[in-house]
Design an enzyme around this catalytic site. Sequence first.
Site, PDB file in Angstrom:
ATOM      1  N   SER A  85      -2.150   4.276   3.439  1.00  0.00           N
ATOM      2  CA  SER A  85      -1.848   3.559   2.193  1.00  0.00           C
ATOM      3  C   SER A  85      -0.645   4.089   1.437  1.00  0.00           C
ATOM      4  O   SER A  85      -0.207   3.458   0.469  1.00  0.00           O
ATOM      5  CB  SER A  85      -3.061   3.571   1.270  1.00  0.00           C
ATOM      6  N   TYR A 135       0.838  -5.594   8.144  1.00  0.00           N
ATOM      7  CA  TYR A 135       0.117  -4.601   7.331  1.00  0.00           C
ATOM      8  C   TYR A 135      -0.426  -3.447   8.187  1.00  0.00           C
ATOM      9  O   TYR A 135      -0.258  -2.266   7.843  1.00  0.00           O
ATOM     10  CB  TYR A 135      -1.016  -5.304   6.564  1.00  0.00           C
ATOM     11  N   TYR A 185      -7.104   4.728  -6.341  1.00  0.00           N
ATOM     12  CA  TYR A 185      -8.271   3.821  -6.416  1.00  0.00           C
ATOM     13  C   TYR A 185      -9.172   4.230  -7.597  1.00  0.00           C
ATOM     14  O   TYR A 185      -8.662   4.530  -8.666  1.00  0.00           O
ATOM     15  CB  TYR A 185      -9.026   3.794  -5.084  1.00  0.00           C
TER      16      TYR A 185
HETATM   17  N1  GLN Z   1      -5.017   1.029   6.643  1.00  0.00           N
HETATM   18  C1  GLN Z   1      -6.048   1.351   5.696  1.00  0.00           C
HETATM   19  C2  GLN Z   1      -6.918   0.136   5.405  1.00  0.00           C
HETATM   20  O1  GLN Z   1      -6.395  -0.916   5.255  1.00  0.00           O
HETATM   21  C3  GLN Z   1      -5.422   1.869   4.450  1.00  0.00           C
HETATM   22  C4  GLN Z   1      -6.424   2.307   3.450  1.00  0.00           C
HETATM   23  C5  GLN Z   1      -6.071   3.582   2.777  1.00  0.00           C
HETATM   24  O2  GLN Z   1      -5.254   4.352   3.238  1.00  0.00           O
HETATM   25  N2  GLN Z   1      -6.768   3.854   1.705  1.00  0.00           N
HETATM   26  O3  GLN Z   1      -8.103   0.229   5.338  1.00  0.00           O
END
Ligand code: GLN
Length: 309
Positions: free
Chosen positions: A64, A191, A243
């Site tokens: 992320s 993505y 988050y």
């Molecule tokens: N690739 C991960 C997902 O989409 C990214 C989430 C993250 O790093 N918090 O679940």
Amino acid sequence: MQGLQALLDDVWAELQGRDERGEVATYIPELAKIDRGKFGIAVATPEGDTFCAGDADEAFSIQSISKVFVLTLALGRLGDTLWQRVGREPSGTAFNSIVQLEHERGIPRNPFINAGAIVATDVVLAGHEPREAIGEILRFAQFVADDDSIRIDPDVARSESDTGFRNRALANYMSAFGNLKHPVEKVLGVYFHQCAIAMSCRQLARAGLFLATGGCMPITGQNVISSRRARRINALMLTCGHYDGSGDFAFRVGLPGKSGVGGGILAIAPGKASIAVWSPGLNANGNSMLGSLALEGIAQRAGWSVFGP
Ligand code: GLN
């Protein structure tokens, strides 16, 4: 303040022996294979120096943290009209929460939860085939890191696609509200690959430097974005980058930061430094446990905080 190298060595040595390190993410099977014992730190300064400790030269999945690069590109494409499709408020929910999206009629809370990042990816995809958009995102990461050796790990991308049920649910849901302009599979293809970019702490710290220096790359003198945009991206990292753990991160570390489930965190000390840490064990909010503690230690000892001296 002690020298930066000595400071990093101390923080690393204090935390390295710690048993309680959280759990490695398993919902992406390829990430579950990573050694929980890894721990790296890198700090890049506007003067052009990079200080490192531990496993700072081993590439890991930035996951992320890629959302920062893709947001930067999406803002470059759409400017402020991006905010008609994604909000700027902390979510207070998990990174892959579906519930909130229903309440908010397909407009994600912010660009750093998965739903918001998928919208930003959809923006970058406009006018391109997925392969070209993936290339653009990778080249941007290479450009800001000033390092052409950065690659995407295809096994991680495939692994995430194979198990990407929640992200498909989020994307389909937003499509139902007309908030994705391209087919779900194309957007998610991009993505999953952006999340699978592999970088070391050293590369990541250098790549974040433009956010610490008002939008320009201090070493080459090249301008990436305006200082106003850099400040705003930092504001979003501070309020939304972790988050439902964003408030606690701001309280403990006091710097804008963006985490990834690969165990990396990029933190920005405006005017002072760009910091990257990596330890794959995660806390309950999906943020690196040792990485958060390392940033807390570094920020405290160096006296770096956006909230005051
Ligand atoms: N690739 C991960 C997902 O989409 C990214 C989430 C993250 O790093 N918090 O679940």
